[in-house]
Design a protein around this motif. Structure first.
Motif, mmCIF file in Angstrom:
data_model
loop_
_atom_site.group_PDB
_atom_site.id
_atom_site.type_symbol
_atom_site.label_atom_id
_atom_site.label_comp_id
_atom_site.label_asym_id
_atom_site.label_seq_id
_atom_site.Cartn_x
_atom_site.Cartn_y
_atom_site.Cartn_z
ATOM 1 N N TYR A 125 38.268 -6.037 -1.542
ATOM 2 C CA TYR A 125 38.820 -5.122 -2.556
ATOM 3 C C TYR A 125 38.616 -5.714 -3.958
ATOM 4 O O TYR A 125 38.234 -5.001 -4.891
ATOM 5 N N ILE A 126 38.851 -7.025 -4.076
ATOM 6 C CA ILE A 126 38.660 -7.670 -5.379
ATOM 7 C C ILE A 126 37.196 -7.622 -5.791
ATOM 8 O O ILE A 126 36.870 -7.373 -6.961
ATOM 9 N N ASP A 127 36.282 -7.851 -4.832
ATOM 10 C CA ASP A 127 34.849 -7.742 -5.121
ATOM 11 C C ASP A 127 34.515 -6.374 -5.708
ATOM 12 O O ASP A 127 33.789 -6.263 -6.708
ATOM 13 N N GLN A 128 35.051 -5.326 -5.087
ATOM 14 C CA GLN A 128 34.744 -3.953 -5.507
ATOM 15 C C GLN A 128 35.270 -3.635 -6.902
ATOM 16 O O GLN A 128 34.694 -2.810 -7.607
ATOM 17 N N HIS A 129 36.365 -4.308 -7.308
ATOM 18 C CA HIS A 129 37.008 -3.981 -8.574
ATOM 19 C C HIS A 129 36.882 -5.097 -9.615
ATOM 20 O O HIS A 129 37.451 -4.984 -10.703
ATOM 21 N N TYR A 130 36.130 -6.130 -9.284
ATOM 22 C CA TYR A 130 36.035 -7.283 -10.186
ATOM 23 C C TYR A 130 35.533 -6.883 -11.573
ATOM 24 O O TYR A 130 36.114 -7.274 -12.593
ATOM 25 N N GLN A 131 34.462 -6.101 -11.616
ATOM 26 C CA GLN A 131 33.895 -5.736 -12.911
ATOM 27 C C GLN A 131 34.854 -4.891 -13.735
ATOM 28 O O GLN A 131 34.926 -5.030 -14.960
ATOM 29 N N ASP A 132 35.619 -4.032 -13.068
ATOM 30 C CA ASP A 132 36.622 -3.226 -13.777
ATOM 31 C C ASP A 132 37.682 -4.129 -14.398
ATOM 32 O O ASP A 132 38.141 -3.880 -15.521
ATOM 33 N N ILE A 133 38.080 -5.168 -13.675
ATOM 34 C CA ILE A 133 39.076 -6.112 -14.188
ATOM 35 C C ILE A 133 38.545 -6.823 -15.430
ATOM 36 O O ILE A 133 39.235 -6.917 -16.449
ATOM 37 N N VAL A 134 37.311 -7.302 -15.345
ATOM 38 C CA VAL A 134 36.701 -8.029 -16.460
ATOM 39 C C VAL A 134 36.565 -7.133 -17.692
ATOM 40 O O VAL A 134 36.882 -7.545 -18.819
ATOM 41 N N GLU A 135 36.111 -5.909 -17.476
ATOM 42 C CA GLU A 135 35.925 -4.989 -18.602
ATOM 43 C C GLU A 135 37.253 -4.626 -19.253
ATOM 44 O O GLU A 135 37.348 -4.546 -20.478
ATOM 45 N N PHE A 136 38.294 -4.419 -18.442
ATOM 46 C CA PHE A 136 39.588 -4.077 -19.024
ATOM 47 C C PHE A 136 40.129 -5.248 -19.846
ATOM 48 O O PHE A 136 40.649 -5.068 -20.945
ATOM 49 N N ALA A 137 39.999 -6.469 -19.301
ATOM 50 C CA ALA A 137 40.524 -7.651 -19.990
ATOM 51 C C ALA A 137 39.672 -8.068 -21.181
ATOM 52 O O ALA A 137 40.128 -8.837 -22.035
ATOM 53 N N GLU A 138 38.433 -7.559 -21.254
ATOM 54 C CA GLU A 138 37.503 -7.879 -22.349
ATOM 55 C C GLU A 138 37.260 -9.389 -22.441
ATOM 56 O O GLU A 138 37.259 -9.975 -23.512
ATOM 57 N N LEU A 139 37.025 -10.000 -21.265
ATOM 58 C CA LEU A 139 36.850 -11.451 -21.229
ATOM 59 C C LEU A 139 35.542 -11.851 -20.545
ATOM 60 O O LEU A 139 35.449 -12.958 -19.994
ATOM 61 N N GLY A 140 34.554 -10.960 -20.580
ATOM 62 C CA GLY A 140 33.306 -11.201 -19.866
ATOM 63 C C GLY A 140 32.690 -12.561 -20.103
ATOM 64 O O GLY A 140 32.292 -13.250 -19.152
ATOM 65 N N GLU A 141 32.642 -13.007 -21.349
ATOM 66 C CA GLU A 141 31.989 -14.284 -21.655
ATOM 67 C C GLU A 141 32.877 -15.487 -21.368
ATOM 68 O O GLU A 141 32.437 -16.640 -21.479
ATOM 69 N N PHE A 142 34.121 -15.248 -20.986
ATOM 70 C CA PHE A 142 35.051 -16.357 -20.743
ATOM 71 C C PHE A 142 35.451 -16.500 -19.272
ATOM 72 O O PHE A 142 36.277 -17.344 -18.946
#
Length: 251
Positions: A125-142
């Motif tokens: 489930y986390i794999d499927q939603h990982y990118q959504d989490i990163v985009e919401f948190a705006e922390l892609g480069e970190f």
């Protein structure tokens, strides 16, 4: 007739507070073993009863120390009440201490999986939603940076993103919408509204009375561990604003 999703019946939470000040844990332990410590009882919550229906967005208002956060922890199952009973029918996602389950030595990516697992998500489930989490948190480069190097705002953004990627039956929020910068607060509020529109029941504590008025349909005012008034959000907030002002003028 459907049963309430949260039923709080005569709940009290008592803490024993040491009267004497000790300078170290060793001294405290020795004095306790010898029976030399005296305690006094403190009721953070006293004989509280509330009924919360499925789909309610329920606000708790009151000054610091009124028992709001303690009551949320009882509903979340973090604390067991001294007396009374709290029944929750459904899954619960507690947003009480954002980032409390993070390991500062691990990266943001690793903490997503760690915290998600703690909240009951499986790795798939986390794999499927990982990118959504990163985009919401705006922390892609970190995301591959250790969390110990994050600011408190960055930790809050990541923790909120992880915790709200699911749609629980009951969402518990303690001053969560006051973290981060103004733009992130707006994003949090939008995410909250999405959860509400999906049928999630929300219990929220906030010192921002306007936020409570915007989000909630019902509310309760707590003072010294007790309920002063509960009912429609408009009625409760108006009573609280008037009552709080009168208390300040008397002080």
């Amino acid at each position: 007739m459907a049963q309430p999703i949260v039923q709080i019946d005569g709940v009290s939470m008592r803490f024993n507070i040491a009267k004497e000040k000790v300078d170290s844990f060793k001294e405290w332990f020795i004095r306790k073993a010898k029976g030399q410590l005296r305690f006094e009882e403190f009721f953070a919550v006293k004989d509280v009863s509330l009924t919360i229906e499925a789909g309610d967005v329920y606000g708790l208002v009151g000054l610091n120390g009124s028992g709001k956060s303690t009551l949320l922890k009882i509903v979340a199952g973090v604390l067991k009440p001294t007396t009374g009973k709290c029944t929750v029918r459904g899954t619960v996602a507690p947003l009480i201490e954002l980032g409390a389950g993070f390991d500062a030595e691990l990266t943001g990516r690793e903490n997503v999986y760690l915290n998600g697992t703690v909240l009951g998500m499986n790795p798939k489930y986390i794999d499927q939603h990982y990118q959504d989490i990163v985009e919401f948190a705006e922390l892609g480069e970190f995301m591959d940076v250790a969390v110990k190097n994050y600011s408190s705002g960055m930790v809050a953004r990541l923790a909120f993103a992880v915790a709200t990627i699911t749609k629980p039956d009951v969402l518990i929020c303690d001053e969560i919408l006051s973290v981060g910068d103004f733009l992130f607060q707006q994003k949090c509020e939008v995410r909250m509204r999405e959860l509400m529109s999906g049928g999630t029941t929300v219990l929220i504590v906030s010192h921002d009375i306007e936020q409570i008025e915007r989000l909630c349909n019902k509310a309760a005012w707590m003072r010294r561990g007790k309920i002063v008034i509960d009912g429609s959000c408009e009625e409760v907030c108006e009573a609280y604003k008037t009552g709080a002002q009168e208390m300040r003028e008397r002080e």
